[in-house]
Design a protein around this motif. Sequence first.
Motif, PDB file in Angstrom:
ATOM      1  N   VAL A   1      -4.217  53.830 -17.833  1.00  0.00           N
ATOM      2  CA  VAL A   1      -4.007  52.273 -18.221  1.00  0.00           C
ATOM      3  C   VAL A   1      -4.631  51.155 -17.724  1.00  0.00           C
ATOM      4  N   LEU A   2      -4.726  51.323 -16.326  1.00  0.00           N
ATOM      5  CA  LEU A   2      -5.348  50.389 -15.719  1.00  0.00           C
ATOM      6  C   LEU A   2      -6.852  50.193 -16.055  1.00  0.00           C
ATOM      7  N   ASP A   3      -7.558  51.545 -16.031  1.00  0.00           N
ATOM      8  CA  ASP A   3      -9.006  51.492 -16.360  1.00  0.00           C
ATOM      9  C   ASP A   3      -9.616  51.377 -17.666  1.00  0.00           C
ATOM     10  N   HIS A   4      -8.684  51.437 -18.557  1.00  0.00           N
ATOM     11  CA  HIS A   4      -9.021  51.491 -20.099  1.00  0.00           C
ATOM     12  C   HIS A   4      -8.491  50.268 -21.081  1.00  0.00           C
ATOM     13  N   GLU A   5      -7.048  50.048 -20.835  1.00  0.00           N
ATOM     14  CA  GLU A   5      -6.430  49.104 -21.751  1.00  0.00           C
ATOM     15  C   GLU A   5      -6.494  47.485 -21.085  1.00  0.00           C
ATOM     16  N   PRO A   6      -6.687  46.692 -21.961  1.00  0.00           N
ATOM     17  CA  PRO A   6      -7.136  45.537 -21.554  1.00  0.00           C
ATOM     18  C   PRO A   6      -6.175  44.671 -20.939  1.00  0.00           C
ATOM     19  N   SER A   7      -6.818  44.043 -19.644  1.00  0.00           N
ATOM     20  CA  SER A   7      -5.658  43.250 -18.818  1.00  0.00           C
ATOM     21  C   SER A   7      -5.152  42.107 -19.446  1.00  0.00           C
ATOM     22  N   LEU A   8      -5.800  41.634 -20.365  1.00  0.00           N
ATOM     23  CA  LEU A   8      -5.375  40.404 -20.959  1.00  0.00           C
ATOM     24  C   LEU A   8      -4.004  40.582 -21.635  1.00  0.00           C
ATOM     25  N   ALA A   9      -3.744  41.839 -22.378  1.00  0.00           N
ATOM     26  CA  ALA A   9      -2.806  42.250 -22.977  1.00  0.00           C
ATOM     27  C   ALA A   9      -1.673  42.739 -22.190  1.00  0.00           C
ATOM     28  N   LEU A  10      -1.810  42.815 -20.962  1.00  0.00           N
ATOM     29  CA  LEU A  10      -0.883  43.670 -20.052  1.00  0.00           C
ATOM     30  C   LEU A  10      -0.333  42.563 -18.734  1.00  0.00           C
ATOM     31  N   PHE A  11      -1.019  41.847 -18.229  1.00  0.00           N
ATOM     32  CA  PHE A  11      -0.659  41.259 -16.927  1.00  0.00           C
ATOM     33  C   PHE A  11      -0.273  39.892 -17.038  1.00  0.00           C
ATOM     34  N   VAL A  12       0.743  39.445 -16.209  1.00  0.00           N
ATOM     35  CA  VAL A  12       0.889  38.003 -15.795  1.00  0.00           C
ATOM     36  C   VAL A  12       1.217  37.918 -14.457  1.00  0.00           C
ATOM     37  N   PRO A  13       0.928  36.739 -13.964  1.00  0.00           N
ATOM     38  CA  PRO A  13       1.193  36.213 -12.503  1.00  0.00           C
ATOM     39  C   PRO A  13       2.395  36.678 -11.918  1.00  0.00           C
ATOM     40  N   ASP A  14       2.311  37.162 -10.641  1.00  0.00           N
ATOM     41  CA  ASP A  14       3.805  37.513 -10.058  1.00  0.00           C
ATOM     42  C   ASP A  14       4.532  36.302 -10.005  1.00  0.00           C
ATOM     43  N   ASN A  15       4.063  34.830  -9.841  1.00  0.00           N
ATOM     44  CA  ASN A  15       4.848  33.806  -9.714  1.00  0.00           C
ATOM     45  C   ASN A  15       5.118  33.123 -11.048  1.00  0.00           C
ATOM     46  N   ASP A  16       5.069  33.842 -11.891  1.00  0.00           N
ATOM     47  CA  ASP A  16       5.366  33.150 -13.335  1.00  0.00           C
ATOM     48  C   ASP A  16       5.330  34.289 -14.362  1.00  0.00           C
ATOM     49  N   PRO A  17       6.380  35.346 -14.321  1.00  0.00           N
ATOM     50  CA  PRO A  17       6.481  36.451 -14.934  1.00  0.00           C
ATOM     51  C   PRO A  17       6.980  36.305 -16.456  1.00  0.00           C
ATOM     52  N   LEU A  18       7.843  35.068 -16.759  1.00  0.00           N
ATOM     53  CA  LEU A  18       8.284  34.674 -17.751  1.00  0.00           C
ATOM     54  C   LEU A  18       7.131  33.846 -18.689  1.00  0.00           C
ATOM     55  N   ARG A  19       5.764  33.459 -18.241  1.00  0.00           N
ATOM     56  CA  ARG A  19       4.955  32.543 -18.778  1.00  0.00           C
ATOM     57  C   ARG A  19       4.843  32.912 -20.246  1.00  0.00           C
ATOM     58  N   TYR A  20       4.904  33.672 -20.899  1.00  0.00           N
ATOM     59  CA  TYR A  20       4.720  34.042 -22.326  1.00  0.00           C
ATOM     60  C   TYR A  20       6.222  33.837 -23.074  1.00  0.00           C
ATOM     61  N   TYR A  21       7.033  34.512 -22.536  1.00  0.00           N
ATOM     62  CA  TYR A  21       8.215  34.273 -23.073  1.00  0.00           C
ATOM     63  C   TYR A  21       8.886  32.755 -23.239  1.00  0.00           C
ATOM     64  N   ARG A  22       8.479  31.966 -22.080  1.00  0.00           N
ATOM     65  CA  ARG A  22       8.926  30.596 -22.142  1.00  0.00           C
ATOM     66  C   ARG A  22       7.938  29.909 -23.132  1.00  0.00           C
ATOM     67  N   ALA A  23       6.856  29.975 -23.160  1.00  0.00           N
ATOM     68  CA  ALA A  23       5.845  29.449 -24.327  1.00  0.00           C
ATOM     69  C   ALA A  23       6.317  29.982 -25.606  1.00  0.00           C
ATOM     70  N   ILE A  24       6.527  31.249 -25.732  1.00  0.00           N
ATOM     71  CA  ILE A  24       6.887  31.418 -27.406  1.00  0.00           C
ATOM     72  C   ILE A  24       8.326  31.033 -27.534  1.00  0.00           C
TER      73      ILE A  24
END
Length: 278
Positions: free
Chosen positions: A200-223
């Motif tokens: 997963v780490l070496d091949h799948e896109p990080s942009l679609a996987l990760f959020v910062p530890d200090n803001d894990p709800l970033r996308y849920y809050r925006a959406i």
Amino acid sequence: MDYRELCRELVGNYDEREARAVVMWLLDVAFGLTSTEVLCGALDHLSHEQCLQLRRMMDRLRDGEPVQYVVGMADFGPHQFVVGPGVLIPRPETYKLCQWVVADSATATAEADVLDIGTGSGCIAITLALALPQACVTAWDVSPAALEIARNNAKINDSIISYELCDALCPPSDEARWDIIVSNPPYVCESERKDMESRVLDHEPSLALFVPDNDPLRYYRAIGSYAFKALKPGGRLFFELNAAYAADTRSMLKTIGYGCVELRDDQFGRPRFLKAMI
């Protein structure tokens, strides 16, 4: 070539059962061979060019590349989707989210305006369009490469989707536009990298996987904030979740103003899915 030898090549990357399944799936999808044909010696009858192709594929698998990228296809429920390094490989749990949306829609209007935010390969949008043929389905993604793959998958699966380049963190100012909004956004915290497989780490896109530890709800809050205004009366918001933050996501949505927020478990008993209504 010998099937058992091919399986042994992958034991360093998979356990024995997984290695057998991966090799058999590759032989099925890439060469059209059934398990019976393989076990009866069909590999001995491959052409020289097919043997070279199989060897190249096995080398990629041995180097840790996911089998779905090697063959260029992934199963998602009863459908198949083209995948590549620009999109996440569809997961079985995400199909369960689609099943919930479809079942929930049986008691709602079939002529729904549906939005899939962060569509990737298009697996959610296309699955919903096929299951709800009267719905008008739109899919957003921030990646032009992902949208190109999604458009191709819509053609392959004979479905009509409206695709738009849009960042979930900067959505438009819509009001009462959608009946259903669905999203499987990035939700893996950076600190969780250490527990993830290298495939997963070496091949799948990080942009679609990760959020910062200090803001894990970033996308849920925006959406969630966008959907609160963009959903029509009686509209529904569906999420796939990071199980570790399921309760936090529910509380956050209630703070925004959602009156009804329901959690559901995945096949492993973890709170993985959410439905919210205003």
